[in-house]
Design a protein around this motif. Structure first.
Motif: not given
Length: 342
Positions: A239, A267, A265, A269
């Motif tokens: 993240r 993510q 993965q 932001e």
């Protein structure tokens, strides 16, 4: 006594001792391969964070090293952790799984107290997993060596083993459901040798985080991004949070993160300056108490500069309050002036 005869007697004694030690190890609990319950017969479903015990790694209590992880034991029916065997000098001790605070693939952290179990207490048919145990395929071919034991932090259920084998990446996650039997020196699976490259690549969350930091540091254009960049990694999922100048820069950071081995993965932001300025302008326009103001908003790295005119002081003060409520805003510089009556 003839020296040659004495030497023969001494060597014979050593051979007998070695054989006896091998018999003791094979007969003690956990010293032989134990069959695990077939997949689908366990009822515990992993639901929490994945923790990882490094076999041979340090175990500590409040930062003080208490020993090294010699082995991990689990119950063959439920696949739940039973205890961890620590080696401290020439001594060994069993630490119950309930004493584990966390394990990040580097260090095993333990509570300051736990109930001590007698070292010679029988441990039923517990499965013992040790560093460098050979992991084999269903055909008996060598897949690699055992390195880490992964378990669900909330339930204590072992979910996977990390095996170091051939190819790149060399470390891969072996689901515990694919293990049919295990002991301190060999782990048997139902995999075919050709299935090895189909297993998920593995890296610890710490390794991934450090890898991303190193990658971002190689790009001079991202120097300002590094100051605000926050990298959170859980179970190999990344993240990214922080500030970038534009969408292209955000994609560049994400691209570098995805290039790190083991990342499953990403993510994103990341807040761009243009998006943040637009979000603040929209919030001011939509708020009934500030909609009459005429403002210009500039954002840079989380700092927002607001200039323009407001009909009165209350509106000017309210503009700053509205801006601070926008996600991603760190600092507000409000230079809005009160509009002079004509």
């Amino acid at each position: 006594m003839d020296l040659t005869l004495a030497a023969v007697i001494i060597m014979g004694a050593w051979v007998v001792a070695i054989v006896a030690a091998g018999l003791v190890m094979s007969l003690r609990p956990g010293g032989v391969a134990v069959r695990l319950a077939p997949a689908g017969t366990t009822t515990s479903v992993p639901s929490g964070r994945r923790d990882e015990i490094l076999l041979g790694g340090d175990a500590e209590v409040f930062g003080n090293i208490r020993g090294r992880v010699r082995a991990v034991q689990l119950r063959p029916q439920s696949r739940q952790l039973q205890d961890v065997e620590l080696a401290s000098g020439l001594e060994g001790r069993a630490v119950p799984a309930s004493a584990i605070v966390s394990a990040d693939g580097q260090v095993l952290r333990l509570a300051d107290r736990w109930p001590e179990a007698p070292w010679d207490e029988p441990r039923d048919d517990a499965v013992t997993l040790r560093q460098d145990a050979t992991v084999g395929s269903a055909e008996g071919k060598r897949l690699g060596k055992l390195r880490l034991v992964c378990f669900d932090a909330s339930s204590g259920t072992v979910t996977a083993l990390v095996v170091d084998g051939r190819g790149t990446p060399s470390r891969r996650l072996l689901p515990i459901e694919r293990v049919t039997a295990a002991g301190p020196y060999r782990v048997t699976t139902d995999l075919k040798a050709t299935d090895w490259t189909m297993l998920q690549p593995f890296a610890t969350d710490w390794e991934i985080q450090q890898g991303i930091i190193a990658q971002v540091a190689t790009d001079p254009a991202l120097e300002t991004v590094r100051r605000s960049l926050r990298i959170d990694v859980e179970d190999q999922r990344v993240r990214l949070r922080g500030y970038v100048s534009d969408v292209a820069q955000a994609e560049r950071v994400a691209q570098l993160a995805r290039s790190v081995p083991g990342v499953l993965q990403v993510q994103r932001e990341l807040v761009s300056d243009d998006d943040l300025a637009s979000a603040v302008s929209e919030a001011i326009r939509r708020d009934p108490a500030t909609s009459a103001a005429q403002v210009q908003v500039i954002a840079r790295g989380g700092t927002v500069d607001i200039a323009g005119e407001a009909p009165d002081r209350a509106t000017a003060r309210r503009i700053e309050s509205v801006a601070r409520q926008v996600s991603g805003v760190a600092v507000v510089h409000n230079t809005v002036a009160v509009r002079q009556a004509s």
